[in-house]
Write a protein that holds these residues in place. Structure first.
Motif, PDB file in Angstrom:
ATOM      1  N   LEU A   1       0.814  -1.208   0.000  1.00  0.00           N
ATOM      2  CA  LEU A   1       0.000   0.000   0.000  1.00  0.00           C
ATOM      3  C   LEU A   1       0.853   1.266   0.000  1.00  0.00           C
ATOM      4  N   LEU A   2       2.071   1.164   0.469  1.00  0.00           N
ATOM      5  CA  LEU A   2       2.964   2.321   0.527  1.00  0.00           C
ATOM      6  C   LEU A   2       3.869   2.435  -0.697  1.00  0.00           C
ATOM      7  N   GLU A   3       3.852   1.416  -1.535  1.00  0.00           N
ATOM      8  CA  GLU A   3       4.695   1.416  -2.743  1.00  0.00           C
ATOM      9  C   GLU A   3       4.080   2.311  -3.819  1.00  0.00           C
ATOM     10  N   GLU A   4       4.955   2.827  -4.651  1.00  0.00           N
ATOM     11  CA  GLU A   4       4.486   3.539  -5.837  1.00  0.00           C
ATOM     12  C   GLU A   4       3.809   2.514  -6.748  1.00  0.00           C
ATOM     13  N   PRO A   5       2.622   2.809  -7.265  1.00  0.00           N
ATOM     14  CA  PRO A   5       1.973   1.857  -8.176  1.00  0.00           C
ATOM     15  C   PRO A   5       2.865   1.445  -9.349  1.00  0.00           C
ATOM     16  N   SER A   6       3.665   2.360  -9.882  1.00  0.00           N
ATOM     17  CA  SER A   6       4.529   2.011 -11.020  1.00  0.00           C
ATOM     18  C   SER A   6       5.574   0.964 -10.613  1.00  0.00           C
ATOM     19  N   THR A   7       6.063   1.043  -9.380  1.00  0.00           N
ATOM     20  CA  THR A   7       7.032   0.067  -8.878  1.00  0.00           C
ATOM     21  C   THR A   7       6.381  -1.307  -8.748  1.00  0.00           C
ATOM     22  N   LEU A   8       5.186  -1.333  -8.188  1.00  0.00           N
ATOM     23  CA  LEU A   8       4.441  -2.595  -8.059  1.00  0.00           C
ATOM     24  C   LEU A   8       4.190  -3.204  -9.435  1.00  0.00           C
ATOM     25  N   TYR A   9       3.769  -2.366 -10.364  1.00  0.00           N
ATOM     26  CA  TYR A   9       3.430  -2.857 -11.691  1.00  0.00           C
ATOM     27  C   TYR A   9       4.665  -3.411 -12.395  1.00  0.00           C
ATOM     28  N   HIS A  10       5.794  -2.743 -12.218  1.00  0.00           N
ATOM     29  CA  HIS A  10       7.044  -3.207 -12.822  1.00  0.00           C
ATOM     30  C   HIS A  10       7.423  -4.587 -12.259  1.00  0.00           C
ATOM     31  N   GLN A  11       7.285  -4.757 -10.953  1.00  0.00           N
ATOM     32  CA  GLN A  11       7.623  -6.033 -10.320  1.00  0.00           C
ATOM     33  C   GLN A  11       6.657  -7.125 -10.800  1.00  0.00           C
ATOM     34  N   PHE A  12       5.388  -6.795 -10.872  1.00  0.00           N
ATOM     35  CA  PHE A  12       4.390  -7.742 -11.368  1.00  0.00           C
ATOM     36  C   PHE A  12       4.723  -8.159 -12.805  1.00  0.00           C
ATOM     37  N   GLN A  13       4.973  -7.167 -13.664  1.00  0.00           N
ATOM     38  CA  GLN A  13       5.252  -7.476 -15.073  1.00  0.00           C
ATOM     39  C   GLN A  13       6.502  -8.342 -15.218  1.00  0.00           C
ATOM     40  N   TYR A  14       7.507  -8.071 -14.413  1.00  0.00           N
ATOM     41  CA  TYR A  14       8.737  -8.857 -14.466  1.00  0.00           C
ATOM     42  C   TYR A  14       8.425 -10.320 -14.130  1.00  0.00           C
ATOM     43  N   ALA A  15       7.700 -10.530 -13.031  1.00  0.00           N
ATOM     44  CA  ALA A  15       7.377 -11.900 -12.615  1.00  0.00           C
ATOM     45  C   ALA A  15       6.476 -12.584 -13.648  1.00  0.00           C
TER      46      ALA A  15
END
Length: 169
Positions: A38-52
């Motif tokens: 919840l504290l992460e930048e959405p773009s950071t979360l999305y990048h990690q998701f896309q990588y996985a």
């Protein structure tokens, strides 16, 4: 400031639900096991998701079970690329792999020494050298991209100056 956090919280939840396509149940589990998302930048979360998802070929269900968002992205990437370069992880093509890759949960949750001993068949020293070399590789790549951008800008300037000479003549 307070409103920004509230918007950020909603942004992370909306991203995980709408762009990463986690089910409501999966989202509840992610938030329960890793509330820091919840504290992460959405773009950071999305990048990690896309990588996985794309690079590692992992589906949402496995991401949730493995607690993907508990590990910093840089460490996930280091471990994954290390396995890949050692021939122990194959990037799936159209969802298919020829080898059986280690489970994401093992990659993420094993302490480093166990990860190295049982998955990577390597020593801590080899992993440290690998991380330094990978960082250097990425730095060189970034410098090349910066140089390419400079040359492109210089070329544009040259064109402008040639055109202006022609126009003056």
């Amino acid at each position: 400031m307070g409103n920004r956090n509230i918007l950020g919280l909603g942004g992370a939840v909306r991203l995980l639900r709408e762009r990463c396509l986690f089910t409501a149940e999966q989202l509840r589990e992610v938030l329960g096991t890793c509330p820091a998302v919840l504290l992460e930048e959405p773009s950071t979360l999305y990048h990690q998701f896309q990588y996985a998802y794309f690079r590692m070929g992992v589906q949402q269900k496995e991401m949730v079970k493995a607690r993907l968002f508990q590990m910093p992205f840089a460490e996930l990437r280091n471990r994954h690329i290390f396995l890949e370069r050692r021939g122990l992880y194959e990037t799936p093509h159209k969802g298919q792999t020829q080898t059986s890759n280690p489970k994401l949960k093992e990659i993420l949750q094993l302490p480093e020494k166990d990860f190295l001993a049982s998955l990577a068949y390597s020593t801590p020293e080899e992993f440290e050298v690998f991380k330094k070399l990978l960082a250097r590789e990425e730095e060189e790549k970034k410098e090349e991209e910066d140089e390419d951008a400079l040359y492109t800008e210089d070329d544009d300037d040259d064109l402008d100056s040639d055109e202006s000479k022609t126009a003056q003549e």
